[in-house]
Scaffold this motif. Structure first.
Motif, PDB file in Angstrom:
ATOM      1  N   TYR A  64      -8.244   3.579 -58.281  1.00 21.07           N
ATOM      2  CA  TYR A  64      -9.382   4.151 -58.989  1.00 21.07           C
ATOM      3  C   TYR A  64     -10.415   4.612 -57.988  1.00 21.07           C
ATOM      4  CZ  TYR A  64      -7.643   2.168 -63.332  1.00 21.07           C
ATOM      5  OH  TYR A  64      -6.879   1.872 -64.415  1.00 21.07           O
ATOM      6  N   LYS A  65     -11.377   5.369 -58.478  1.00 24.21           N
ATOM      7  CA  LYS A  65     -12.536   5.751 -57.685  1.00 24.21           C
ATOM      8  C   LYS A  65     -13.781   5.434 -58.480  1.00 24.21           C
ATOM      9  CE  LYS A  65     -10.545   9.504 -55.044  1.00 24.21           C
ATOM     10  NZ  LYS A  65     -10.741  10.827 -54.503  1.00 24.21           N
ATOM     11  N   ILE A  66     -14.834   5.107 -57.778  1.00 24.45           N
ATOM     12  CA  ILE A  66     -16.144   4.995 -58.389  1.00 24.45           C
ATOM     13  C   ILE A  66     -16.847   6.302 -58.112  1.00 24.45           C
ATOM     14  CG2 ILE A  66     -18.367   3.846 -58.311  1.00 24.45           C
ATOM     15  CD1 ILE A  66     -17.000   1.313 -57.689  1.00 24.45           C
ATOM     16  N   ASN A  67     -17.300   6.946 -59.147  1.00 22.03           N
ATOM     17  CA  ASN A  67     -17.953   8.239 -59.016  1.00 22.03           C
ATOM     18  C   ASN A  67     -19.408   8.151 -59.453  1.00 22.03           C
ATOM     19  OD1 ASN A  67     -15.528   9.554 -58.257  1.00 22.03           O
ATOM     20  ND2 ASN A  67     -14.929   9.617 -60.397  1.00 22.03           N
ATOM     21  N   ASN A  68     -20.132   9.175 -59.120  1.00 24.04           N
ATOM     22  CA  ASN A  68     -21.486   9.376 -59.628  1.00 24.04           C
ATOM     23  C   ASN A  68     -22.480   8.302 -59.231  1.00 24.04           C
ATOM     24  OD1 ASN A  68     -20.509  11.684 -60.903  1.00 24.04           O
ATOM     25  ND2 ASN A  68     -19.850  10.470 -62.655  1.00 24.04           N
ATOM     26  N   ILE A  69     -22.239   7.619 -58.162  1.00 20.68           N
ATOM     27  CA  ILE A  69     -23.242   6.715 -57.628  1.00 20.68           C
ATOM     28  C   ILE A  69     -23.893   7.469 -56.486  1.00 20.68           C
ATOM     29  CG2 ILE A  69     -23.686   4.529 -56.469  1.00 20.68           C
ATOM     30  CD1 ILE A  69     -21.232   3.421 -57.903  1.00 20.68           C
ATOM     31  N   ASN A  70     -25.089   7.885 -56.699  1.00 22.66           N
ATOM     32  CA  ASN A  70     -25.823   8.604 -55.669  1.00 22.66           C
ATOM     33  C   ASN A  70     -25.174   9.956 -55.338  1.00 22.66           C
ATOM     34  OD1 ASN A  70     -27.845   8.982 -53.835  1.00 22.66           O
ATOM     35  ND2 ASN A  70     -27.125   7.475 -52.372  1.00 22.66           N
ATOM     36  N   ASP A  71     -24.269  10.422 -56.192  1.00 19.92           N
ATOM     37  CA  ASP A  71     -23.549  11.686 -56.000  1.00 19.92           C
ATOM     38  C   ASP A  71     -22.843  11.790 -54.659  1.00 19.92           C
ATOM     39  OD1 ASP A  71     -24.178  12.672 -58.516  1.00 19.92           O
ATOM     40  OD2 ASP A  71     -26.104  13.442 -57.802  1.00 19.92           O
ATOM     41  N   LYS A  72     -22.712  10.717 -53.939  1.00 14.82           N
ATOM     42  CA  LYS A  72     -22.070  10.738 -52.622  1.00 14.82           C
ATOM     43  C   LYS A  72     -20.888   9.774 -52.547  1.00 14.82           C
ATOM     44  CE  LYS A  72     -25.233  13.362 -50.648  1.00 14.82           C
ATOM     45  NZ  LYS A  72     -25.019  14.767 -50.791  1.00 14.82           N
ATOM     46  N   LEU A  73     -21.013   8.640 -53.178  1.00 11.67           N
ATOM     47  CA  LEU A  73     -20.016   7.589 -53.030  1.00 11.67           C
ATOM     48  C   LEU A  73     -18.813   7.847 -53.926  1.00 11.67           C
ATOM     49  CD1 LEU A  73     -19.245   4.929 -51.748  1.00 11.67           C
ATOM     50  CD2 LEU A  73     -20.501   3.756 -53.537  1.00 11.67           C
ATOM     51  N   LYS A  74     -17.720   8.220 -53.302  1.00 20.26           N
ATOM     52  CA  LYS A  74     -16.479   8.457 -54.025  1.00 20.26           C
ATOM     53  C   LYS A  74     -15.355   7.835 -53.219  1.00 20.26           C
ATOM     54  CE  LYS A  74     -18.154  12.544 -56.274  1.00 20.26           C
ATOM     55  NZ  LYS A  74     -18.051  13.964 -56.516  1.00 20.26           N
ATOM     56  N   LEU A  75     -15.325   6.530 -53.231  1.00 18.17           N
ATOM     57  CA  LEU A  75     -14.338   5.802 -52.436  1.00 18.17           C
ATOM     58  C   LEU A  75     -13.217   5.278 -53.329  1.00 18.17           C
ATOM     59  CD1 LEU A  75     -16.767   3.721 -50.229  1.00 18.17           C
ATOM     60  CD2 LEU A  75     -15.449   5.713 -49.536  1.00 18.17           C
ATOM     61  N   PRO A  76     -11.973   5.417 -52.891  1.00 15.62           N
ATOM     62  CA  PRO A  76     -10.873   4.870 -53.683  1.00 15.62           C
ATOM     63  C   PRO A  76     -10.799   3.350 -53.505  1.00 15.62           C
ATOM     64  CG  PRO A  76     -10.034   5.846 -51.684  1.00 15.62           C
ATOM     65  CD  PRO A  76     -11.525   6.114 -51.704  1.00 15.62           C
ATOM     66  N   PHE A  77     -10.366   2.676 -54.542  1.00 21.14           N
ATOM     67  CA  PHE A  77     -10.075   1.254 -54.414  1.00 21.14           C
ATOM     68  C   PHE A  77      -8.911   0.918 -55.326  1.00 21.14           C
ATOM     69  CE2 PHE A  77     -13.155   1.464 -57.803  1.00 21.14           C
ATOM     70  CZ  PHE A  77     -12.761   0.501 -58.713  1.00 21.14           C
ATOM     71  N   GLU A  78      -8.226  -0.151 -54.987  1.00 22.40           N
ATOM     72  CA  GLU A  78      -7.017  -0.551 -55.679  1.00 22.40           C
ATOM     73  C   GLU A  78      -7.281  -1.816 -56.478  1.00 22.40           C
ATOM     74  OE1 GLU A  78      -2.409  -0.750 -54.287  1.00 22.40           O
ATOM     75  OE2 GLU A  78      -3.902  -1.590 -52.950  1.00 22.40           O
ATOM     76  N   LEU A  79      -6.815  -1.833 -57.714  1.00 22.82           N
ATOM     77  CA  LEU A  79      -6.931  -3.017 -58.558  1.00 22.82           C
ATOM     78  C   LEU A  79      -5.607  -3.784 -58.519  1.00 22.82           C
ATOM     79  CD1 LEU A  79      -8.653  -1.478 -61.706  1.00 22.82           C
ATOM     80  CD2 LEU A  79      -9.722  -2.852 -59.912  1.00 22.82           C
ATOM     81  N   PHE A  80      -5.703  -5.114 -58.479  1.00 18.53           N
ATOM     82  CA  PHE A  80      -4.527  -5.966 -58.472  1.00 18.53           C
ATOM     83  C   PHE A  80      -4.336  -6.588 -59.851  1.00 18.53           C
ATOM     84  CE2 PHE A  80      -5.602  -5.551 -54.082  1.00 18.53           C
ATOM     85  CZ  PHE A  80      -4.401  -5.615 -53.397  1.00 18.53           C
TER      86      PHE A  80
END
Length: 155
Positions: free
Chosen positions: A4-20
């Protein structure tokens, strides 16, 4: 595992992360119980029975415990938050309201993706300690480990 990615935080932070998934997490916790480390036990509860946390705990002298909370994606459970709290008044909040907080990434993620918490909580216990300070330190160490090991948010 899902990405997944977290979007729309400060219009800059778009980092992928994995859920277990819960199965992957429980399997790893079983392995850790057998190794020489501070994790001694874990068990699964749901939100409705969280009042029974102390009754299920095996340590009379334990003051704190670590936990993992999950989200529900189409009936599948994935770890989202790793934290620590105390037995006498566990603060296991299932709110999705992140308000003005800049650090409630888990709640923001749930809200943005229109996802919900799952009622499942895994309680992680540690080896006995001698005093409140070392009990707190041990639990904090486990909390940090869980967050790293399973890509969990801290709130």
């Amino acid at each position: 595992m899902n990405n997944y990615k977290i979007n729309n935080i400060n219009d800059k932070l778009k980092l992928p992360f994995e859920l277990f998934s819960i199965d992957v997490i429980k399997s790893r916790l079983e392995e850790l119980k057998k190794e020489d480390n501070p994790i001694s036990n874990f068990y699964e509860l749901d939100k409705a029975t969280k009042k029974k946390i102390r009754e299920n705990g095996y340590q009379d002298n334990a003051r704190f415990f670590a936990y993992i909370k999950f989200l529900n994606v189409n009936g599948d459970k994935y770890g989202l938050v790793g934290g620590k709290t105390n037995y006498t008044s566990p603060d296991l909040d299932f709110s999705k309201d992140y308000g003005n907080s800049l650090t409630s990434f888990a709640r923001k993620f749930l809200s943005d993706k229109d996802l919900n918490w799952d009622d499942t909580i895994i309680i992680i216990e540690h080896i006995p300690t001698n005093n409140k300070e070392s009990d707190n330190e041990m639990t904090l160490f486990i909390e940090c480990f869980l967050q790293r090991e399973f890509n969990l948010f801290d709130c």
